[in-house]
Design an enzyme around this catalytic site. Sequence first.
Site, PDB file in Angstrom:
ATOM      1  N   HIS A 214       0.842  -1.154   0.046  1.00  0.00           N
ATOM      2  CA  HIS A 214       0.019   0.032  -0.067  1.00  0.00           C
ATOM      3  C   HIS A 214       0.921   1.164  -0.075  1.00  0.00           C
ATOM      4  CE1 HIS A 214      -3.332   2.524   1.776  1.00  0.00           C
ATOM      5  NE2 HIS A 214      -3.672   2.095   0.906  1.00  0.00           N
ATOM      6  N   LYS A 216       3.247   4.351  -1.108  1.00  0.00           N
ATOM      7  CA  LYS A 216       3.527   5.531  -2.062  1.00  0.00           C
ATOM      8  C   LYS A 216       4.661   6.016  -2.009  1.00  0.00           C
ATOM      9  CE  LYS A 216      -1.305   4.969  -1.470  1.00  0.00           C
ATOM     10  NZ  LYS A 216      -1.881   4.148  -0.449  1.00  0.00           N
ATOM     11  N   ASP A 221      16.875  10.468  -8.462  1.00  0.00           N
ATOM     12  CA  ASP A 221      18.283  10.824  -8.339  1.00  0.00           C
ATOM     13  C   ASP A 221      18.742  10.734  -6.918  1.00  0.00           C
ATOM     14  OD1 ASP A 221      18.321  11.063 -11.014  1.00  0.00           O
ATOM     15  OD2 ASP A 221      18.541  13.344 -10.950  1.00  0.00           O
ATOM     16  N   HIS A 396      -8.610  11.689   1.888  1.00  0.00           N
ATOM     17  CA  HIS A 396      -7.881  10.410   1.854  1.00  0.00           C
ATOM     18  C   HIS A 396      -6.816  10.649   2.601  1.00  0.00           C
ATOM     19  CE1 HIS A 396      -5.756   7.126  -0.349  1.00  0.00           C
ATOM     20  NE2 HIS A 396      -6.773   6.610  -0.078  1.00  0.00           N
ATOM     21  N   LYS A 398      -3.886  10.991   5.298  1.00  0.00           N
ATOM     22  CA  LYS A 398      -3.385  10.209   6.324  1.00  0.00           C
ATOM     23  C   LYS A 398      -2.268  10.794   7.383  1.00  0.00           C
ATOM     24  CE  LYS A 398      -3.923   6.964   2.766  1.00  0.00           C
ATOM     25  NZ  LYS A 398      -5.298   6.250   2.915  1.00  0.00           N
TER      26      LYS A 398
END
Length: 479
Positions: A214, A216, A221, A396, A398
């Site tokens: 889950h 992200k 670089d 959404h 968190k």
Amino acid sequence: MHGLYITGVVLYWIIATIAIIHVVMDNRQPAKTMAWALVIYFVPIVGIVLYLFFGVNTRKQRLVSQRSLDQLTKRSMLEFVEQRSLRLPDNHKQLIDLYVNQNFSLPFKDNNIQLLCDGKEFFPALFKAIGEAKDHIHLDFYIIEDDPLGMLLSDMLIDKARQGVEVRIIYDDVGCWNVKHRFFERMREEGIEVVSFLPVRFPSFANKVNYRNHRKLVIIDGRIGFIGGMNVALRYWQGTGTQPWRDTMVRVEGSSVYGLQRAFLIDWYFVDRTLISARKYYPPQQTSKSQKTIENNCVAQVVTSGPSSPYPEIMQGYVHVISTAKKSILMETPYFLPTEPVLFALKMAVLGGIDVRLIVPMRSDGRFVEWASRSYLREMAESGVQVYLYRDGFIHSKTMVVDDSLSTCGSTNIDFRSFENNFESNIFIYDEQTAARFREVFMDDQAHAQLLNEMPHRMHPTFFKRLLESLARLLAPLL
């Protein structure tokens, strides 16, 4: 025929009994054990199938060998990284030590932190960083849709690959079930390394469908990183229907990018079995504009957790900071199905005089999850937590801010799935200026939300609604 039926029934109940014994012997939290036992007992055949796919516990399985983990962490993090004059905040030293001891999440100073509060802030910043990439681009997302936004991203990545930039992508197999195979194959044909996380192929990996990546994460670089709650999908830009999406990502420049890089490369070793720990992936940290070294005492830790770890690290950290808060706790989450330790810690904080506030969506994107969370939210409100329902779209985000000195943002929801089943990542930032920015965002969201205590129909539902909420709550550990 009647004899075959009797034999089948007896055989089924033998299997069901073995499954229930397996659940009990796993020694999980009693609530989760009871929930699975009830499903197996009262939902014949389907209950056993659900348990095989979603209930088998993999926490005791080591997905990355200790030797490989040492190479991916100690070699890269200790040999390539030097921190001078690192001063850890005394009020959060226990939490920092907890994460260091549990999964070698090192604290790093010298960070520039920027909050990106919706898709129209995040995606331009992401595309700009990708456009400026010179050596490598690493992306780790739960969902990458093959919609116009996803196609724009893939076109940019293909262009960078043609320029000689290394591009690696991890996407979650279940999260991208609806994405056409051709979308990823097109990038592979252009030299981009694209790998799915725990692909579900029956019967192998059938019990892994419940354990999803889950996270992200983006690393450009080794100098610029992104972490938070947004996936790559058009709804994060324009919302769904008339409901805009409010989410939070953090853009990081500075030494904490090493932590993001480590998290990605461990995931990469797991999915590709390629050990990457070269010095170039941990370059000296400089700002992209001035090319000057960042020097400040903004300390941050990148923390990961997952079902293969001995402990639920991020949940333990949440319980610690909630239990030790001195003044205030501000939390945002799209789903509120807390584990018992988190629920207990929040109640104790309120009883201790701490200002505890929670923002959740007025309308969830999952009807059953919304019904399951309602009794928890009412319980929080009755205990003294100020529960706000965000009314201007679907939130959404968190995040959490504690005592105006600690803030965290990542992929972790306040629910059983994030704390126990998913592979998650959060950044914990120990800096008052950053916490003040998080607080400003929270207060702006609060201004667009309604206090639950001011909604009689939610605080005092009818008997049948309360029954439905309670029945849904029984399955909360499984959602």
